[in-house]
Scaffold this motif. Structure first.
Motif, mmCIF file in Angstrom:
data_model
loop_
_atom_site.group_PDB
_atom_site.id
_atom_site.type_symbol
_atom_site.label_atom_id
_atom_site.label_comp_id
_atom_site.label_asym_id
_atom_site.label_seq_id
_atom_site.Cartn_x
_atom_site.Cartn_y
_atom_site.Cartn_z
ATOM 1 N N PHE A 1 41.937 38.091 45.482
ATOM 2 C CA PHE A 1 41.020 38.504 46.541
ATOM 3 C C PHE A 1 40.074 39.563 45.999
ATOM 4 C CE2 PHE A 1 40.083 38.878 51.063
ATOM 5 C CZ PHE A 1 39.497 40.125 51.144
ATOM 6 N N TYR B 1 36.215 47.352 42.795
ATOM 7 C CA TYR B 1 36.812 46.037 43.041
ATOM 8 C C TYR B 1 37.236 45.380 41.737
ATOM 9 C CZ TYR B 1 36.472 45.369 48.065
ATOM 10 O OH TYR B 1 36.700 45.455 49.418
ATOM 11 N N ASN C 1 40.778 47.986 50.498
ATOM 12 C CA ASN C 1 39.633 47.290 51.093
ATOM 13 C C ASN C 1 38.915 48.141 52.130
ATOM 14 O OD1 ASN C 1 39.319 44.428 50.016
ATOM 15 N ND2 ASN C 1 41.527 44.583 50.317
ATOM 16 N N SER D 1 47.874 42.089 58.528
ATOM 17 C CA SER D 1 46.662 41.366 58.119
ATOM 18 C C SER D 1 45.744 41.135 59.294
ATOM 19 C CB SER D 1 46.969 40.025 57.446
ATOM 20 O OG SER D 1 48.327 39.770 57.439
ATOM 21 N N PHE E 1 33.441 32.378 47.068
ATOM 22 C CA PHE E 1 34.580 33.224 47.423
ATOM 23 C C PHE E 1 35.514 32.486 48.369
ATOM 24 C CE2 PHE E 1 36.852 37.094 47.773
ATOM 25 C CZ PHE E 1 37.186 37.307 49.096
ATOM 26 N N LEU F 1 39.225 31.291 47.287
ATOM 27 C CA LEU F 1 40.297 31.921 48.057
ATOM 28 C C LEU F 1 41.086 30.872 48.822
ATOM 29 C CD1 LEU F 1 41.356 34.762 48.520
ATOM 30 C CD2 LEU F 1 39.982 34.864 50.597
ATOM 31 N N LEU G 1 44.946 30.238 48.479
ATOM 32 C CA LEU G 1 45.866 30.395 49.598
ATOM 33 C C LEU G 1 46.612 29.093 49.873
ATOM 34 C CD1 LEU G 1 43.710 32.600 52.002
ATOM 35 C CD2 LEU G 1 45.829 33.255 50.853
#
Lengths: 201, 641, 344
Positions: free
Chosen positions: B372, B405, B448, C6, C56, C60, C64
């Protein structure tokens, strides 16, 4: 896990030292050469960078006198001979020859270090005169530092060859020192060309 | 052992023999023993703890910065102290933490992973630690006496020249670079030579773990990158001390020369930090997905390609200086191109995870954060690679966001994963899993929350390195949020510290291989004995512990009563000869003290280089000079090639 | 536990831009272009942002999905070493495809960047104005060139420029590296001592824009701002003509007293007031100080109280600035301020 009895790889009969790239010392020395070579390359590039940004080069002073620098180049080239024979003697592990050639190398050391002092005087510029003076002194200074440390290294080895305690590994040290000596001389040839000849073109 | 041992006692596999072997490789006890220690694990442990200490210090500095910035026109921290804080924060993290910690972990781990008993130059390894420690202590000492650097971690000339930075602040900074770069360069030589010459027989380069490849590649980069900053800082020191004209315009000098020399180092520097992180990722992913990494040859080539390309990007830090446009475009292209080998690695890891069976423990969590955080950082890097975009966001908080980052995503999170992963190996106890999960999530979220708003702040006009900002700018809310995130990070770090200390004392005891790993370090006890391996294994596969051999091989015939290490050939790790390794020695420590006196003295006078070189020479000669006893022992075991 | 954290994170992340957007100033903002250069850069930004966001999300998502679908294991699960002898063709194809796509997207970015870079420097310079901007620690000196040269004038910390016309700015520095950055108008350019750089811009929307020095230049780097006021051509001409005039002589008694104090004190060691004997150039030109909106390079608004407070103790507002405290008593200070207010 296998159920068979494990295989033994018996290394008792292997030697306990070796020359050239078989030895970690060679790699260590090469590492130093890579580092210091990079410093020289970057310093030379800085020299030409400043050169390219300046309307005239040298900026305000005459170019370095050729005499002492050229004499020193000859002495250093000459030192290649005893250095080469010292290495050959080390590879043969011939102590008396190693002693002889190392002493002769040291005489060359004294000679080129002495002449180096005159070289600084013959540069025709001070380090604080302008950027040209600064980079010239930096380049010559860096190389002189290497001449000095190489001279001290070699002196220590030379004395050790006479006093002991000695073992086979010391001959490896001598041969690696010879390799490093070649680097110090080889890098000088390039620096000599840059310092003494490029301002003349 | 004060009597020369002239009889070779070969290790016989008995418990008594093992005790003797351990005794041979141990560091001596007591204070003198501690200062003379050269066992790579001792040095590695010290080095890791010291660098983590600097990490904590750098973090505290950052927390203070965030407290100042959380409100507009805040007066918690004055202008001068703030400028020192951000300079010390950057300097600490880049010079005293990020690269040294990676080398420190390698010093501990690489010999274990390649089946060796030691590193190639144990005494030089010890010296590298001491000189690093002294440099770090020096700069913090200077900081506590209000003489800390205040011109940023990359110290642009002519701000750093004596006219604009009077006093000794910048001199201490420039000289600290000498300390840390000497340490890093020597460690690089140690790591390269260890990897090339000390691998267990049968561990061909094709069978080396990806982590070992990463450290090999990183160490080569160090050799060619660090000299640039050493040359640059030497020129700065002479400009300040003896009035040379390298970086001062007027009399021919050029401030942009500093930038070229610094960034020629500075760009590879971030890859020195990133590539070991990539090594951690491979090591952890393979163990926790219970399978080898997909695409080993591609992964190795990607590491090498990244290393080469890293040297061709440096001008992207200088897009706003007036340089020729066409030249800048070349650096845009190179900066975009370097994304490809990293992309290859990311896709190979995803392919590995896709077909793996996952054990979701704390080490894996930390490396998953990479996908991420680093991913986002890498993409903002592509934005910065564009000259036009960079003209807007250069020197703003956008860059601050990007760099955190990539550095934390690419190196620090993997490092924490590595710590959780190898902690049982180093200490013999597992870290607490529950605390680990809390540590991770607080860190991930806190990170973050702290750094994401900074992307926006940069786009909204906030420059870097400002100790305050006007209320009318409307940056207050985002800065406040960022500070709250920093608080979360601080709590997560506290949890980490508690976890580490408690686990060290009372954690669950670990067997040799608590995670079911496949590489050699998991074959020995946790923690390993002083000699690492009772017998050096003969390696038959890339994952020696996972792949049962047809016949187990081991090396026989090495001495138990003498420091003998098998030297093998570079490519194919064929046994070559039995090298004799030095005993512990106080001279690396003394040499480091002497060198420190030289470096610190030359902050005040150039003559220090002359007179202080005498004790340095004496110490180095004493270090090198063979001991009669050791020579006699070697001679007894000697066999000519 | 993980789920709750989250979710909380996602919500706060979403709430963040909403709040942030509502508060942030628009006058020092790269996302609010007022000129053609800033606009072209923002266009490139949107394209790049779109591509990067898509990548991205894609990567991602793949990641995932991979970790979701993979079965769970623990340390005792045997490692699957058969992969070392198998080829895994599907994975290989997927990786190669992903790398190929990435390369294409990188090429797109490269081409877009090259085109934008060219567009930024392609502008006919015909009837523009030319300013020479010199960075000092910590203020901006601006000399407006003119033809003939006698019509040249100097000001500080506040630029006025005409809308719709090219503005060519030569960038210099008298001390350390500074950087000229007005995000609403263009990217930044460094001002490096010993060199002259050039930046060309054209504003299309009238307004007041703020810039800040963007290269750390020492103590008060944070307080080195400047205003760029873009106005229609006629208004700009009026301003420029005004700036060309020397300072008018003061008419009221207190202003005259103030002028005497100014000319007799330390002020003249650093400042110029054209038309008087004050001709020093160490500090900003004060000939038209009263026409400016801020003091001390954007540190304070230009009002009577702020001006008096600044002159009385500049170190209080900008510690380490080169301007020392004044020795004036409060009545003297009032007179000086009244004088300075006549410098419109």
């Amino acid at each position: 896990m296998t159920s068979e009895k494990p295989d033994a790889l018996n290394v008792t009969e292997l030697p306990s030292f070796a020359f050239g790239h078989r030895s970690p010392m060679w790699w260590g020395t090469m590492g130093m050469i890579a580092i210091e070579g990079t410093v020289f390359v970057l310093a030379i590039m800085s020299y030409f960078y400043l050169y390219s940004h300046s309307p005239s080069w040298p900026m305000t002073t005459p170019a370095p006198e050729l005499l002492w620098g050229t004499i020193n180049t000859c002495i250093m080239l000459g030192s290649y001979i005893p250095n080469h024979f010292a290495k050959k003697a080390a590879l043969k592990m011939d102590l008396s020859q190693v002693r002889l050639w190392l002493v002769i190398c040291m005489l060359f050391s004294v000679a080129f270090l002495t002449v180096r002092v005159f070289e600084f005087g013959a540069l025709n510029v001070r380090w604080d005169t302008d950027a040209y003076g600064s980079i010239v002194w930096m380049l010559l200074g860096l190389h002189t530092l290497h001449l000095l440390t190489d001279a001290v290294d070699s002196l220590v080895l030379t004395v050790l060859m006479f006093t002991g305690p000695l073992e086979g590994k010391r001959f490896v040290d001598v041969s690696e020192n010879c390799m490093y000596w070649n680097f110090v001389v080889g890098s000088w040839l390039i620096i000599y060309a840059v310092l003494y000849w490029s301002p003349r073109f | 052992m004060s009597v020369p041992v002239t009889e070779r006692v070969v290790y016989d596999g008995t418990p008594e023999g093992t005790v003797e072997l351990a005794e041979t490789w141990r560091d001596p006890p007591g204070l003198m023993g501690s200062l003379s220690a050269i066992n790579h694990k001792t040095i590695g442990r010290r080095f890791i703890v010291t660098t983590m200490g600097f990490f904590a210090a750098g973090g505290i500095l950052a927390a203070l910065m965030r407290l100042q910035l959380m409100r507009p026109e805040n007066d918690l921290i004055g202008m001068d102290l703030y400028n020192q804080l951000f300079s010390m924060h950057g300097t600490t993290m880049m010079f005293l933490f990020a690269v040294p910690v990676m080398q420190a972990v390698a010093i501990y781990l690489v010999p274990l992973m390649i089946g060796a008993r030691t590193v190639a130059f144990p005494r030089m390894n010890a010296f590298a630690y001491w000189i690093f420690l002294f440099g770090g202590l020096m700069i913090y000492g200077a900081f506590f006496f209000n003489t800390g650097p205040d011109a940023g971690w990359f110290g642009y000339a002519p701000l750093t020249e004596s006219e604009y930075s009077p006093g000794k602040r910048i001199d201490f900074w420039a000289q600290m670079i000498t300390f840390t770069e000497v340490s890093a360069l020597l460690e690089a030589i140690v790591i390269i030579t260890t990897i090339f010459k000390l691998r267990a027989p049968g561990m061909t380069m094709n069978r080396m773990p990806l982590y070992v490849w990463a450290m090999l590649v990183t160490s080569f980069m160090v050799l060619f990158a660090m000299p640039a900053v050493m040359l640059a800082s030497t020129g700065l020191i002479t400009d300040r001390l003896v009035n040379t004209h390298f970086y001062r315009s007027g009399d021919g000098g050029d401030p942009v020369l500093w930038q070229h020399l610094f960034w020629f180092f500075g760009h590879p520097e971030v890859y020195l930090i990133f590539i070991p992180g990539l090594g951690f990722l491979s090591a952890i992913i393979e163990t926790f997905s219970r399978r080898p990494i997909f695409g080993y040859p591609a992964m190795v080539l990607a590491l090498i390609a990244t290393a080469f390309l890293a040297f061709g990007l440096w001008v992207h830090h200088m897009f706003t200086a007036n340089l020729p446009e066409l030249g800048k475009t070349f650096f845009t292209a190179a900066s975009l191109l370097i994304a490809i080998p990293t992309a290859i690695q990311i896709f190979c890891w995803i392919a590995t995870l896709w077909k793996g069976r996952l054990n979701f423990r704390t080490p894996l969590l930390f490396v998953l954060a990479f996908f991420f955080i680093l991913l986002m950082g890498g993409l903002t890097g592509l934005m910065l690679a564009s000259v036009s975009l960079d003209l807007q966001v250069h020197d703003t908080y956008f860059v601050v966001a990007h760099l955190h980052y990539v550095l934390l995503g690419g190196a620090v999170f993997p490092l924490f994963g590595a710590i959780y992963y190898w902690f049982p190996k180093y200490t013999g106890r597992l870290m607490n899993e529950r605390l680990g999960q809390w540590n991770f999530w607080l860190f991930f979220i806190g990170f973050n929350v702290t750094f994401f708003p900074m992307h926006l702040l940069g786009l909204y006009g906030m420059p870097r390195r400002v100790y305050t900002y006007a209320a009318e700018m409307g940056w207050g809310t985002m800065n406040l949020i960022s500070t709250l995130g920093a608080l979360l990070i601080a709590i997560s770090m506290l949890l980490f510290l508690i976890n580490a200390v408690r686990s060290y004392r009372k954690g669950i005891k670990a067997a040799n291989d608590p995670w079911g790993g496949g590489t050699l370090e998991w074959a020995v006890a946790s923690p390993p004995p002083a000699h690492n391996f009772d017998v050096i294994p003969v390696v038959h596969a890339r994952y020696p512990l996972w792949e049962a051999p047809k016949k187990t091989g081991y090396v026989a015939g090495l001495a138990a009563n003498h420091r003998e290490q098998l030297i093998t050939s570079v490519i194919d790790a064929q046994p070559d000869y039995r090298g004799s390794f030095p005993d512990p020695s106080i001279w690396p420590f003394i040499s480091a003290i002497a060198a420190s006196i030289l470096f610190i003295g030359s902050i005040y006078t150039p003559w220090a280089v002359v007179w202080a070189s005498i004790p340095v020479s004496i110490a180095l000669i004493a270090w090198f000079w063979p001991r009669k006893k050791e020579t006699e022992e070697d001679l007894a075991l000697e066999k000519s090639p | 536990m993980r789920g709750i954290l989250s979710a909380a994170f996602a919500v706060s992340l979403a709430a963040l831009p909403l709040h942030a957007f509502s508060q942030v100033a628009t006058f020092q903002n790269a996302m609010q272009p007022a000129g053609v250069q800033a606009e072209k850069i923002l266009d490139l930004w949107y394209l790049t942002f779109a591509i990067c966001t898509a990548v991205f999300i894609a990567v991602l998502a793949a990641f995932l999905y991979a970790i979701r679908r993979a079965p769970r294991a623990d340390e005792r699960t045997a490692a699957e070493v058969s992969f070392l002898r198998q080829a895994e063709p599907a994975s290989k194809r997927a990786v190669l495809l992903a790398v190929a796509l990435s390369t294409i997207l990188l090429l797109v970015l490269l081409v877009a960047d090259v085109f934008t870079g060219r567009a930024l420097i392609q502008m006919p310079l015909g009837d523009g104005i030319h300013i020479e901007l010199t960075g000092h620690r910590w203020w901006w000196e601006a000399r407006y060139s003119a033809d003939p040269p006698s019509r040249m004038f100097t000001t500080a910390n506040e630029l006025h420029i005409p809308v719709g016309k090219p503005v060519v700015i030569s960038l210099k520095s008298s001390d350390v590296i500074h950087s000229f950055w007005v995000p609403n108008l263009h990217g930044k350019k460094d001002m490096i001592p010993g060199r002259t750089a050039t930046i060309t811009l054209r504003v299309d929307k009238p307004g007041i824009y703020r810039g800040q020095c963007a290269e750390f230049c020492g103590y008060q780097h944070a307080k080195m701002a400047l205003l760029v006021i873009a106005e229609p051509q006629e208004q700009y001409e009026v301003w420029a003509e005004q700036q060309r005039q020397p300072a008018p002589a003061p008419t009221t008694a207190s202003a005259i007293t103030g002028q005497k104090l100014f000319m007799g004190g330390t002020c003249v060691s650093c400042h110029t007031v054209r038309g008087t004997s004050a001709q020093a150039t160490l500090g900003p030109d004060l000939t038209h100080l009263a026409s400016r909106k801020t003091l001390a390079a954007g540190t304070l608004p230009n009002s009577r109280e702020h001006l008096a407070a600044w002159i009385n103790d500049p170190q209080k507002f900008k510690l380490m600035a080169n301007m020392p405290s004044s020795p004036f008593s409060s009545e003297q200070l009032q007179a000086v301020v009244l004088y300075l207010e006549t410098l419109k």
